[in-house]
Design an enzyme around this catalytic site. Structure first.
Site, mmCIF file in Angstrom:
data_model
loop_
_atom_site.group_PDB
_atom_site.id
_atom_site.type_symbol
_atom_site.label_atom_id
_atom_site.label_comp_id
_atom_site.label_asym_id
_atom_site.label_seq_id
_atom_site.Cartn_x
_atom_site.Cartn_y
_atom_site.Cartn_z
ATOM 1 N N ASP A 170 48.505 3.965 42.879
ATOM 2 C CA ASP A 170 49.450 4.981 42.453
ATOM 3 C C ASP A 170 49.162 6.202 43.321
ATOM 4 O O ASP A 170 48.010 6.653 43.369
ATOM 5 C CB ASP A 170 49.126 5.335 40.988
ATOM 6 C CG ASP A 170 50.350 5.508 40.157
ATOM 7 O OD1 ASP A 170 51.445 5.551 40.727
ATOM 8 O OD2 ASP A 170 50.203 5.607 38.925
ATOM 9 N N ARG A 217 48.690 -1.555 38.517
ATOM 10 C CA ARG A 217 49.119 -1.271 39.892
ATOM 11 C C ARG A 217 47.942 -1.255 40.857
ATOM 12 O O ARG A 217 46.856 -0.821 40.494
ATOM 13 C CB ARG A 217 49.879 0.051 39.962
ATOM 14 C CG ARG A 217 49.112 1.196 39.405
ATOM 15 C CD ARG A 217 49.924 2.250 38.730
ATOM 16 N NE ARG A 217 50.925 1.776 37.816
ATOM 17 C CZ ARG A 217 51.793 2.594 37.208
ATOM 18 N NH1 ARG A 217 51.755 3.873 37.439
ATOM 19 N NH2 ARG A 217 52.677 2.129 36.378
ATOM 20 N N ASP A 244 50.429 9.955 43.553
ATOM 21 C CA ASP A 244 51.275 10.972 42.926
ATOM 22 C C ASP A 244 51.017 12.341 43.527
ATOM 23 O O ASP A 244 49.857 12.766 43.648
ATOM 24 C CB ASP A 244 50.997 11.055 41.416
ATOM 25 C CG ASP A 244 51.638 9.922 40.641
ATOM 26 O OD1 ASP A 244 52.676 9.414 41.090
ATOM 27 O OD2 ASP A 244 51.094 9.548 39.591
ATOM 28 N N ARG A 248 52.189 -2.317 45.951
ATOM 29 C CA ARG A 248 52.403 -1.784 44.609
ATOM 30 C C ARG A 248 53.701 -2.373 44.056
ATOM 31 O O ARG A 248 54.723 -2.392 44.714
ATOM 32 C CB ARG A 248 52.512 -0.248 44.690
ATOM 33 C CG ARG A 248 53.280 0.448 43.586
ATOM 34 C CD ARG A 248 52.404 0.660 42.369
ATOM 35 N NE ARG A 248 53.212 1.091 41.231
ATOM 36 C CZ ARG A 248 53.432 2.349 40.893
ATOM 37 N NH1 ARG A 248 52.936 3.334 41.606
ATOM 38 N NH2 ARG A 248 54.141 2.626 39.825
#
Length: 197
Positions: free
Chosen positions: A125, A122, A127, A113
């Site tokens: 991700d 990207r 999160d 990334r």
């Protein structure tokens, strides 16, 4: 053995925490919600790789994986980037939020990334959307995720895997989704992510 025995010392809290963290049976685990997104390379393979990497983390078990959704990139001109594949994963973990964040960053790095530009494309991700009922405005890790309650690409798959879920301090996922709507979030019924064995 009585508590007055002078040879018995209390176990330091730090040791107890280390033992708990290493306990693969996950005694007293916390619930957490992870959002995954990819718009570079083999997006489905990358999402599955991230899920498998989460499952391979000591002190963490993947409990549910949402369907795959396809969405337009956020915050950029339409057509300038490939679409995203998004998914939400429910986990149980004995890791504290800070360690979970480090693990997420390590997985992003493993998939190369790149953080050159805000809202840039990207490979992956990872999160942390929510961690138990924790509400924290720590700038390194704000919980719940500061924009999760307004993003359909998080709310739609989250609602799939946990229809009773709540965004701490914001309300139910179903209620927030009714406000935000499902516009631009397309389910990819032809694609599937596996729950790790």
């Amino acid at each position: 053995m009585s508590s007055s025995d002078p040879t018995v010392q209390p176990v330091p809290t730090s040791v107890v925490e280390q033992v708990d963290a290493a306990d693969v049976t996950l005694s007293n685990p916390k619930r957490a919600v992870i959002s995954l997104g990819s718009n570079l390379g083999n997006r489905l393979e990358t999402l599955q790789g991230a899920i498998d990497a989460l499952e391979d983390t000591p002190g963490l078990r993947v409990k549910a994986v949402s369907p795959v959704y396809e969405t337009e990139p956020w915050g950029v001109e339409p057509g300038t980037q490939a679409t995203y594949f998004n998914a939400v994963v429910l986990i149980k973990t004995t890791l504290p939020p800070s360690s979970l964040l480090e693990r997420g960053h390590a997985i992003e790095e493993a998939f190369e990334r790149v953080r050159d530009e805000r809202w840039g494309p990207r490979t992956i991700d990872v999160d942390i959307v929510a961690y138990q009922d924790v509400v924290s405005d720590d700038p390194r890790l704000t919980l719940p995720h500061p924009r999760a309650h307004e993003r359909a690409f998080v709310l739609v798959p989250w609602n799939d895997v946990d229809p009773q879920a709540e965004v701490p301090g914001r309300g139910t996922v179903a209620g927030l989704l009714a406000t935000v709507g499902r516009h631009g979030v397309r389910v990819r019924a032809d694609l599937e992510l596996r729950l790790p064995e």
